[in-house]
Scaffold this active site. Structure first.
Site: not given
Ligand SMILES: NC(=O)c1ccc[n+]([C@@H]2O[C@H](COP(=O)([O-])OP(=O)(O)OC[C@H]3O[C@@H](n4cnc5c(N)ncnc54)[C@H](O)[C@@H]3O)[C@@H](O)[C@H]2O)c1
Length: 316
Positions: A15-16, A37, A61, A153, A157, A167, A183, A194
């Site tokens: 992901g990002f 996944n 997953d 969501y 969390k 844990y 972010t 976003r």
């Molecule tokens: N980007 C932001 O501004 C922001 C803000 C608050 C929290 N977060 C948290 O940071 C983390 C990363 O966010 P992001 O912005 O990179 O989002 P994103 O959606 O780009 O990345 C999340 C990744 O998790 C993978 N994923 C989801 N469910 C899955 C599963 N069951 N098994 C395997 N992979 C799975 C997705 O395919 C994706 O690649 C997340 O937990 C998000 O909640 C991000």
């Protein structure tokens, strides 16, 4: 920051934030395994890793039984990022959000326990819901509607945080929780709506920048490199069992953000106001004292970060 070589698992690493984190960990000389996944990411995103060494991808997953190959591997650290994200996904991926945060987190914590690995969980400012306290410090318990549209969501969390805290207390896990605030930066997905990539694309295309509501809602934006440095720092120096807010505390209205993006892209786009989103928080503002006490700070201003993101999009 100099660190000894480590084997590191990044859940949601495609992901990002995961890609940016993985690039940084590889640069520091670590070995990285990504499990993803691709539910909210695209395979093309990991092309940037193709010519790098010391990483591997497991497509699975985390909410299901973890693959045998993963269970046989040894890790020193786990960055647990996996979670479906994005406002448009709140209804279609509600079940996946809840199951990833609950069963997925349980599977990852069991793996961490077996490996005696340190864990950092990326929670979210969304655990504060529509906050009544400003700024939000980590002791604020939030204002969340547990069956509202954002609840899969938000409550996912909150449940995951609770499980990590358990844990830590019951099994002695070295776990840390980071509540990330908005972010932005390279490798963001467009599909999740976003605001930063959406405005940038609309501005570059000369289309109207679409704002939900009157644009007076305030947000803060942290450039991803600063955020990744904060994750590394908290993993390394943060206190076991503690929660840390991480992001920017510099507020800007969505309308001003739109105007800044129009300026940076030299666009002729107009602003178009749409109906407000349901349960859209009016304002979010982190208290960053805890992470600042670890000597974290942001180096990249919003304007500079937007220019860097724009330059990245220009190369896509
Ligand atoms: N980007 C932001 O501004 C922001 C803000 C608050 C929290 N977060 C948290 O940071 C983390 C990363 O966010 P992001 O912005 O990179 O989002 P994103 O959606 O780009 O990345 C999340 C990744 O998790 C993978 N994923 C989801 N469910 C899955 C599963 N069951 N098994 C395997 N992979 C799975 C997705 O395919 C994706 O690649 C997340 O937990 C998000 O909640 C991000």
């Amino acid at each position: 920051m100099r660190m000894k070589f480590m084997r590191i698992l990044v859940t949601g690493g495609a992901g990002f934030i995961g890609i940016n984190l993985t690039l940084k960990l590889l640069k520091l000389g670590h070995e990285v395994t990504i499990i993803d996944n691709f539910i909210t990411s695209e395979k093309a995103k990991i092309n940037v890793l193709r010519n790098k060494k010391n990483w591997q991808l497991i497509v699975a997953d985390i909410g299901k039984k973890l693959p045998t190959e993963l269970r046989k591997m040894k890790f020193n650290q786990i960055y647990h990022l996996a979670c479906p994200t994005g406002v448009p996904n709140l209804i279609p991926l509600a079940e996946e959000m809840l199951l990833t945060s609950s069963l997925g987190t349980l599977n990852i914590l069991e793996l961490a326990k077996k490996n005696k690995a340190k864990v950092l969980f990326t929670s979210s400012s969304e655990v504060y819901g529509d906050p009544k306290e400003f700024p939000q410090d980590e002791s604020y318990t939030g204002n969340v509607d547990c069956i509202g549209i954002r609840s899969p969501y938000e409550e996912g969390k909150r449940f995951a945080e609770s499980m990590i805290a358990m844990y830590v207390k019951k099994y002695g896990l070295t776990g840390k929780i980071v509540r990330i605030f908005n972010t932005y930066g390279p490798y963001m997905s467009l599909g999740d709506y976003r605001v930063v990539p959406r405005f940038l694309f609309q501005a570059i295309a000369g289309e109207p920048l679409t704002i939900n509501g009157d644009g007076k809602q305030k947000r803060t934006f942290c450039y991803v490199d600063d955020l990744v440095n904060g994750l590394l720092l908290i993993m390394d120096k943060g206190t076991r069992g503690e929660v840390y807010n991480l992001g920017s505390d510099e507020e800007i209205t969505i309308e001003k953000l739109a105007r800044l993006i129009i300026k940076i892209t030299k666009s002729k786009s107009m602003i178009k106001y749409l109906k407000p989103l349901s349960h859209d928080p009016w304002r979010r503002l982190p208290n960053l004292n805890k992470v600042t006490n670890l000597r974290w700070r942001r180096y990249i201003s919003l304007e500079e970060g937007l220019r860097l993101t724009r330059a990245y999009l220009g190369h896509e």
